[in-house]
Write a protein that holds these residues in place. Structure first.
Motif, short mmCIF file in Angstrom:
data_model
loop_
_atom_site.label_atom_id
_atom_site.label_comp_id
_atom_site.label_asym_id
_atom_site.label_seq_id
_atom_site.Cartn_x
_atom_site.Cartn_y
_atom_site.Cartn_z
N MET A 291 52.71 -4.71 4.91
CA MET A 291 51.70 -5.68 5.30
C MET A 291 51.20 -5.36 6.70
O MET A 291 51.96 -4.92 7.55
N SER A 292 49.91 -5.55 6.93
CA SER A 292 49.36 -5.32 8.26
C SER A 292 49.75 -6.45 9.19
O SER A 292 50.06 -7.57 8.76
N MET A 293 49.73 -6.17 10.50
CA MET A 293 49.99 -7.21 11.48
C MET A 293 48.94 -8.32 11.36
O MET A 293 49.25 -9.50 11.54
N GLU A 294 47.70 -7.95 11.05
CA GLU A 294 46.64 -8.94 10.91
C GLU A 294 46.97 -9.95 9.80
O GLU A 294 46.81 -11.16 9.98
N ASP A 295 47.44 -9.46 8.66
CA ASP A 295 47.82 -10.35 7.56
C ASP A 295 49.04 -11.19 7.95
O ASP A 295 49.11 -12.38 7.63
N ALA A 296 50.00 -10.57 8.63
CA ALA A 296 51.22 -11.30 9.00
C ALA A 296 50.93 -12.41 10.00
O ALA A 296 51.53 -13.49 9.95
N LEU A 297 49.99 -12.17 10.92
CA LEU A 297 49.68 -13.15 11.96
C LEU A 297 48.65 -14.19 11.52
O LEU A 297 48.43 -15.17 12.23
N TYR A 298 48.01 -13.97 10.38
CA TYR A 298 46.93 -14.87 9.96
C TYR A 298 47.35 -16.34 9.93
O TYR A 298 46.58 -17.21 10.38
N PRO A 299 48.56 -16.69 9.44
CA PRO A 299 48.95 -18.11 9.45
C PRO A 299 49.05 -18.71 10.85
O PRO A 299 49.02 -19.93 11.01
N LEU A 300 49.18 -17.86 11.88
CA LEU A 300 49.31 -18.35 13.26
C LEU A 300 47.95 -18.50 13.95
O LEU A 300 47.89 -18.87 15.13
N LEU A 301 46.85 -18.22 13.23
CA LEU A 301 45.54 -18.26 13.84
C LEU A 301 45.20 -19.63 14.45
O LEU A 301 44.68 -19.69 15.58
#
Length: 485
Positions: free
Chosen positions: A1-11
């Motif tokens: 998984m990309s960091m972007e996908d992993a961090l998306y819930p923290l947006l």
């Protein structure tokens, strides 16, 4: 998984940080290598997009046939909906010997996705690989579907950047954006914020009124972007204001990226004269099935053969043909022979000149006209900004806005069997986020919404003259415009 996908819930948490902290975190993120931010698949997709422009027609066909065999075989094995559908049609993926053989495979529509979402998803891939996306649709047909984490989003970034580079964009560019974002729902609040993760100036799509357009120009003058990334309707409002007030565009631009709405040739000529650069357009959709962008020299839309496989339905009375696509690189939920409801005029070498690439191409895309809802204060909110990506619209077959006075609209909706009345509160909330809390919305369940003569859903039914008028602008050269039309 990309960091972007992993961090998306923290947006949401990131956006709630104080301005200085948000800038620091965003700059640190932007400084990370692309392979970390976008995942290990990004580099491969970037190479694929670059290399295919030099492929022969034979190489393109071989790649597409191999991808179709892989996608169809995987769907037949792991997706219950496709296993049944193929069996009912007597279609066997193992017998796909040529691209022409795909015509025996049944097509699907957005309604199939609404009714058979889980059956279309792969039973062999874990749910944690699924990225659920829901959109209210560009034609008023809400649909939810799964993309593949670590694959779908880096792929989209790689191919979009590749086609934008044809117009002068690169990843180091400073970009001013006027698209679906609403910076504030209060008419007197700020209209812009800086996104440090990309070094983009994000300008509100809600406050585009004559009174506030000078603020837009002042923000742009201070930021000094290399690229303007805007809905055509938003760019036209800026251009019209500059013409009416006798002003010039304040900063040099490499290009204007103008997607998501239909752009006519006179409008393009106007924008290129006002902004002093190329205006670049493309065609895509949330389902990420096919993607097409203008060439380096020509205005035709070339469908990336390594992104997905495109077919065109039979021509209608006007010669337009429906876009039908099969997705590559989405194992968790392939879309096979998906009827998009979008229509194009297929490129004709005798009429449009030789193609730059040996790919399927269209000389014009019909869909996504420039339409607006009008607020009580006279602001025009582009309908494309109402393509809201949230699961609150799940279970609806259609949505349609009906407006006969500013600041008020009836929202017609066609509920499906999975739709719950409790969703209406959430739907109104997200619409008010785009339109402002003082916009009066009346929700009305109907059996069917009005459609175009072609049977395509109408997103807006309005009696207001501001709803479809572009802007009061003069063509840069009416004689040459008429001669080339």
């Amino acid at each position: 998984m990309s960091m972007e996908d992993a961090l998306y819930p923290l947006l949401p948490a990131y956006r709630s940080l104080p301005g200085s902290a948000r800038e620091a975190v965003g700059r640190a993120y932007r400084g990370l290598p692309e392979t970390v931010r976008f995942g290990p698949r990004y580099a491969g997709f970037r190479r694929l997009a670059a290399e295919v422009e030099d492929w022969s027609a034979e190489q393109v066909e071989a790649y597409q046939l191999a991808e179709l065999r892989r996608v169809l075989s995987g769907a037949a094995h792991s997706c219950p909906f496709y296993a049944r559908s193929f069996a009912d049609a007597g279609f066997r993926p193992a017998r796909l010997d040529s691209l022409a053989d795909l015509a025996a495979c049944p097509t699907i529509t957005s309604r199939d996705i609404v009714e058979h979402l889980e059956g279309m998803a792969s039973a062999d891939d874990p749910r944690r690989r699924r990225l659920y996306v829901s959109t209210s649709g560009s034609t008023g047909t809400p649909v939810g579907f799964y993309l593949e984490k670590g694959v779908s989003r880096p792929k989209e970034k790689a191919f979009l950047a590749a086609q934008w580079r044809r117009a002068g964009y690169d990843e180091t560019c400073r970009v001013a954006v006027i698209r679906g974002q609403v910076v504030s729902r209060n008419e007197r609040e700020p209209i812009a914020y800086h996104d440090p993760t990309r070094d983009w100036l994000v300008l509100s799509a809600y406050h585009l009124s004559v009174a506030r357009l000078p603020e837009y120009l002042e923000h742009i003058r201070r930021f000094r972007p290399d690229v303007l990334h805007a809905y055509p309707s938003a760019a036209l409002q800026l251009a019209g204001f500059l013409q009416r007030t006798g002003q010039s565009w304040p900063v040099p631009l490499r290009c204007v990226l103008a997607g998501s709405e239909r752009l006519t040739d006179p409008q393009r000529r106007l924008l290129e004269a006002v902004f002093g650069c190329r205006v670049y357009s493309w065609y895509g959709h949330s389902e990420r099935v096919v993607l097409a962008g203008e060439g380096r020299q020509s205005r035709s839309y070339y469908f990336w053969p390594t992104y997905g496989y495109v077919e065109f339905g039979p021509p209608d009375a006007t010669g337009l043909r429906e876009v039908i696509g099969t997705s590559f690189h989405n194992r968790v939920m392939p879309l096979i022979r998906y009827r998009t409801g979008d229509y194009v005029r297929v490129h004709d070498p005798d009429r449009d000149g030789p193609r730059e690439y040996p790919w399927a191409a269209a000389s014009a895309v019909e869909g996504r006209v420039q339409e607006f809802l009008v607020t009580a204060a006279g602001c025009r909110v582009a309908l494309t900004s109402m393509m809201i990506h949230t699961h609150d619209f799940d279970g609806l077959y259609a949505i349609q806005f009906v407006q006969d006075r500013p600041g008020s609209a009836v929202v017609r909706y066609v509920p499906g069997p999975r739709f719950r009345d409790e969703q209406l509160v959430a739907i109104q909330r997200v619409m008010h986020q785009k339109l402002g809390q003082d916009f009066d919305l009346t929700m009305r369940a109907v059996a069917e919404v009005e459609k175009t003569p072609r049977g395509k859903g109408r997103w807006l039914v309005s009696s207001l003259p501001q709803a479809t008028a572009a802007v009061d602008v003069a063509a840069p050269d009416e004689t040459s415009a008429a001669a080339s039309a």
